[in-house]
Design an enzyme around this catalytic site. Structure first.
Site, PDB file in Angstrom:
ATOM      1  N   ASP A  97      -4.092  -8.169   4.772  1.00 31.23           N
ATOM      2  CA  ASP A  97      -2.927  -9.040   4.795  1.00 31.23           C
ATOM      3  C   ASP A  97      -3.143 -10.302   5.883  1.00 31.23           C
ATOM      4  O   ASP A  97      -2.204 -11.249   5.805  1.00 31.23           O
ATOM      5  CB  ASP A  97      -1.543  -8.154   5.032  1.00 31.23           C
ATOM      6  CG  ASP A  97      -1.512  -7.083   6.084  1.00 31.23           C
ATOM      7  OD1 ASP A  97      -2.810  -6.756   6.482  1.00 31.23           O
ATOM      8  OD2 ASP A  97      -0.459  -6.875   6.394  1.00 31.23           O
ATOM      9  N   ASP A 146       0.705  -6.658  14.166  1.00 32.72           N
ATOM     10  CA  ASP A 146       1.563  -5.875  13.390  1.00 32.72           C
ATOM     11  C   ASP A 146       2.904  -5.435  14.142  1.00 32.72           C
ATOM     12  O   ASP A 146       3.963  -4.992  13.656  1.00 32.72           O
ATOM     13  CB  ASP A 146       0.785  -4.653  12.742  1.00 32.72           C
ATOM     14  CG  ASP A 146       0.405  -4.897  11.528  1.00 32.72           C
ATOM     15  OD1 ASP A 146       0.492  -5.713  10.795  1.00 32.72           O
ATOM     16  OD2 ASP A 146      -0.806  -4.231  11.073  1.00 32.72           O
ATOM     17  N   HIS A 152      -6.334  -8.597  14.032  1.00 35.93           N
ATOM     18  CA  HIS A 152      -6.217  -7.530  13.147  1.00 35.93           C
ATOM     19  C   HIS A 152      -7.063  -7.941  11.978  1.00 35.93           C
ATOM     20  O   HIS A 152      -6.978  -8.751  11.091  1.00 35.93           O
ATOM     21  CB  HIS A 152      -4.799  -7.171  12.899  1.00 35.93           C
ATOM     22  CG  HIS A 152      -4.674  -5.856  12.183  1.00 35.93           C
ATOM     23  ND1 HIS A 152      -5.485  -4.851  12.252  1.00 35.93           N
ATOM     24  CD2 HIS A 152      -3.512  -5.490  11.269  1.00 35.93           C
ATOM     25  CE1 HIS A 152      -5.067  -3.988  11.577  1.00 35.93           C
ATOM     26  NE2 HIS A 152      -3.929  -4.195  10.954  1.00 35.93           N
ATOM     27  N   HIS A 194      -2.157  -1.554  14.887  1.00 31.88           N
ATOM     28  CA  HIS A 194      -2.180  -0.680  13.926  1.00 31.88           C
ATOM     29  C   HIS A 194      -3.554  -0.010  13.410  1.00 31.88           C
ATOM     30  O   HIS A 194      -3.745   1.192  13.006  1.00 31.88           O
ATOM     31  CB  HIS A 194      -1.572  -1.192  12.567  1.00 31.88           C
ATOM     32  CG  HIS A 194      -1.340  -0.631  11.119  1.00 31.88           C
ATOM     33  ND1 HIS A 194      -1.768  -1.111  10.197  1.00 31.88           N
ATOM     34  CD2 HIS A 194      -1.414   0.698  11.100  1.00 31.88           C
ATOM     35  CE1 HIS A 194      -1.812  -0.519   9.360  1.00 31.88           C
ATOM     36  NE2 HIS A 194      -1.807   0.782   9.578  1.00 31.88           N
ATOM     37  N   HIS A 233       0.792  -1.139   0.056  1.00 33.31           N
ATOM     38  CA  HIS A 233      -0.011  -0.021  -0.078  1.00 33.31           C
ATOM     39  C   HIS A 233       0.542   1.273  -0.052  1.00 33.31           C
ATOM     40  O   HIS A 233       0.622   2.079   0.904  1.00 33.31           O
ATOM     41  CB  HIS A 233      -1.187   0.065   1.161  1.00 33.31           C
ATOM     42  CG  HIS A 233      -0.816  -0.234   2.474  1.00 33.31           C
ATOM     43  ND1 HIS A 233       0.232   0.287   3.088  1.00 33.31           N
ATOM     44  CD2 HIS A 233      -1.243  -1.060   3.304  1.00 33.31           C
ATOM     45  CE1 HIS A 233       0.288   0.018   4.311  1.00 33.31           C
ATOM     46  NE2 HIS A 233      -0.929  -0.821   4.451  1.00 33.31           N
ATOM     47  N   HIS A 240       4.616 -10.084  10.393  1.00 34.95           N
ATOM     48  CA  HIS A 240       5.394  -9.913   9.392  1.00 34.95           C
ATOM     49  C   HIS A 240       6.933 -10.103   9.726  1.00 34.95           C
ATOM     50  O   HIS A 240       7.241  -9.649  10.909  1.00 34.95           O
ATOM     51  CB  HIS A 240       5.290  -8.437   8.975  1.00 34.95           C
ATOM     52  CG  HIS A 240       4.084  -8.190   8.147  1.00 34.95           C
ATOM     53  ND1 HIS A 240       3.201  -8.568   7.349  1.00 34.95           N
ATOM     54  CD2 HIS A 240       3.159  -7.187   8.753  1.00 34.95           C
ATOM     55  CE1 HIS A 240       2.297  -7.981   6.873  1.00 34.95           C
ATOM     56  NE2 HIS A 240       2.023  -7.149   7.869  1.00 34.95           N
ATOM     57  N   TYR A 262       9.787  -0.277   8.788  1.00 36.10           N
ATOM     58  CA  TYR A 262       8.351  -0.671   9.023  1.00 36.10           C
ATOM     59  C   TYR A 262       7.653   0.549  10.105  1.00 36.10           C
ATOM     60  O   TYR A 262       6.423   0.827   9.964  1.00 36.10           O
ATOM     61  CB  TYR A 262       8.170  -2.025   9.444  1.00 36.10           C
ATOM     62  CG  TYR A 262       6.948  -2.392   9.952  1.00 36.10           C
ATOM     63  CD1 TYR A 262       6.374  -3.210   8.994  1.00 36.10           C
ATOM     64  CD2 TYR A 262       6.220  -2.420  10.966  1.00 36.10           C
ATOM     65  CE1 TYR A 262       5.183  -4.036   9.344  1.00 36.10           C
ATOM     66  CE2 TYR A 262       5.061  -3.294  11.383  1.00 36.10           C
ATOM     67  CZ  TYR A 262       4.707  -3.885  10.573  1.00 36.10           C
ATOM     68  OH  TYR A 262       3.463  -4.355  10.900  1.00 36.10           O
ATOM     69  N   GLU A 295      -6.942  -6.075   9.022  1.00 40.77           N
ATOM     70  CA  GLU A 295      -6.342  -5.535   7.717  1.00 40.77           C
ATOM     71  C   GLU A 295      -6.142  -6.775   6.810  1.00 40.77           C
ATOM     72  O   GLU A 295      -5.699  -7.958   7.431  1.00 40.77           O
ATOM     73  CB  GLU A 295      -5.150  -4.770   7.870  1.00 40.77           C
ATOM     74  CG  GLU A 295      -4.741  -4.119   6.545  1.00 40.77           C
ATOM     75  CD  GLU A 295      -3.625  -2.912   6.687  1.00 40.77           C
ATOM     76  OE1 GLU A 295      -3.010  -2.806   7.878  1.00 40.77           O
ATOM     77  OE2 GLU A 295      -3.338  -2.369   5.793  1.00 40.77           O
TER      78      GLU A 295
HETATM   79 FE1  FEO Z   1      -2.193  -3.521   9.585  1.00 40.68          FE
HETATM   80 FE2  FEO Z   1       0.136  -5.976   8.635  1.00 40.68          FE
HETATM   81  O1  FEO Z   1      -1.695  -5.118   8.701  1.00 40.68           O
END
Ligand code: FEO
Length: 391
Positions: free
Chosen positions: A81, A162, A77, A143, A23, A221, A190, A79
């Site tokens: 991903d 995250d 979370h 996040h 993104h 991640h 990050y 989001e």
């Molecule tokens: Fe806020 Fe890795 O997504």
């Protein structure tokens, strides 16, 4: 190959070697989407992976256990991903109970419709698996408003989604296999590009986790932390407090070289005072790489030529980006060349102030800077260096 964090806790995520744009954030080294399998008497899957990687996750799960033995899916979370494979998991395993935070309930419905039944959990709630348990702590804005972390007290394992993440695709899965020096720059990039606006919320989350015994951190991640936990927690605290180092960053773009001449003269002034400084031209350097440098620089000097009474487009893009990331407290300067009406500096000053920076001064030069104008730029650099050193 099975990746075990602790006895009965497995990484079942996916490695995305090819993603280069996340993104708008450049991911030169790819990334991973981490999901975890927690096996007590019952089995919980903590988070999923980006939808195209569902099969990869499923294969990893199958290496450990038949997927239909999974009882729970924890959504730390929303989001995509991390929640992207949720509809696929529910389709394949309709009996799986999905647990999420109150805000995630609302957001999941807005992502995937209302058919998926959701069980809401709040801070302090515990899911007993038998021999292992998951304790949930909401960490809003680390996040998104829905974010929460899961903690397995029996094994001292924290799964914070995250938080503490970084974008690196690798064959290695643990921090000691990759090394602090390799991970730190990516963790900084990050944090700067994803987490920087939420410093107060990060400090709150760190407070909530204080006193909890942690031996492994499995973020969503990158690699899993087991050796450098004190280092990454201390570093996060420093970043969240907005602590900076005695250095400066000059970021600019140029039409016919005048703003660049100003940038270089300012650079001479600052460095003559002994303050380490980096100089980046926006049309050449990726903006998310520059933002990584903003994280720890005390001085941020942005230069833009005036184009059509406003900012040069590349500077406007950076300025908008940095305004949203709010690197509060940086000592800022706006400078640039203009031809007749001006306008870029006024727009830049407004953005720097909105970002919460301490704007020290501005400097405009009409058309091409002469020797006298360049001396003014050098003097400005020296003054800024003094302010950086005094802080
Ligand atoms: Fe806020 Fe890795 O997504």
């Amino acid at each position: 190959m099975k990746v075990e964090l602790k006895d009965g806790i497995y990484w079942v995520g996916a490695v995305d070697w090819n993603v280069r744009d996340f993104h708008g954030y450049s991911t030169h080294k790819g990334t991973t989407y981490n999901a975890y399998l927690v096996m007590g008497g019952k089995i919980a899957l903590v988070d999923t992976v980006k939808a195209p990687f569902y099969e990869e996750m499923l294969e990893r799960i199958k290496e450990i256990v038949p997927p239909d033995r999974i009882s729970y899916l924890i959504v730390n979370h929303v989001e995509m991903d991390h929640s992207g494979s949720l509809p696929l998991v529910k389709k394949a395993l309709p009996k799986v109970e999905v647990l999420c935070s109150p805000r995630a309930e609302e957001e999941l419905k807005l992502h995937y419709g209302t058919e998926i039944a959701l069980t809401v959990v709040k801070t302090g709630d515990i899911l007993e698996l038998g021999g292992k348990s998951l304790t949930f702590v909401e960490v809003p804005m680390v996040h998104w408003p829905d974010s929460m972390v899961s903690y397995i007290k029996e094994d001292k394992v924290l799964l914070p989604n995250d938080a503490f993440g970084h974008h690196i695709a690798s064959a290695e899965r643990f921090d000691d296999e990759l090394g602090w020096e390799v991970i730190l720059p990516e963790a900084a990039k990050y944090y700067a590009n994803i987490v920087m606006p939420y410093g107060p919320q990060v400090l709150k989350a760190l407070d909530a986790l204080r006193g909890i015994d942690i031996e492994v951190i499995g973020p969503s991640h990158g690699i899993i932390w087991r050796k450098y936990i004190p280092q990454i927690v201390t570093t996060y605290e420093r970043w969240a407090k907005g602590e900076t180092e005695e250095r400066a960053l000059i970021v600019y773009d140029t039409m016919w070289g005048s703003t660049e001449k100003m940038a270089r003269a300012i650079y001479r002034g600052i460095t003559e005072e002994g303050v380490p400084t980096k100089l980046y031209r926006l049309s050449i350097t990726d903006k998310s790489d520059i933002v990584k440098e903003v994280l720890e620089a005390r001085g941020l000097l942005i230069g833009s030529p005036t184009l059509n009474n406003g900012l040069f487009p590349s500077v406007a893009e950076f300025s908008t980006y940095i305004k949203g990331l709010r690197p509060k407290g940086r000592k800022a300067v706006a400078f640039g060349s203009y031809g007749w009406g001006g306008g870029a500096i006024k727009a830049l000053m407004a953005d720097l102030q909105t970002a919460g920076m301490e704007v020290l001064e501005e400097l405009q030069v009409k058309f091409v800077p002469d020797a006298e104008a360049l001396t003014r730029c050098e003097d400005l650099g020296r003054r800024v260096a003094q302010r950086i050193k005094k802080s």
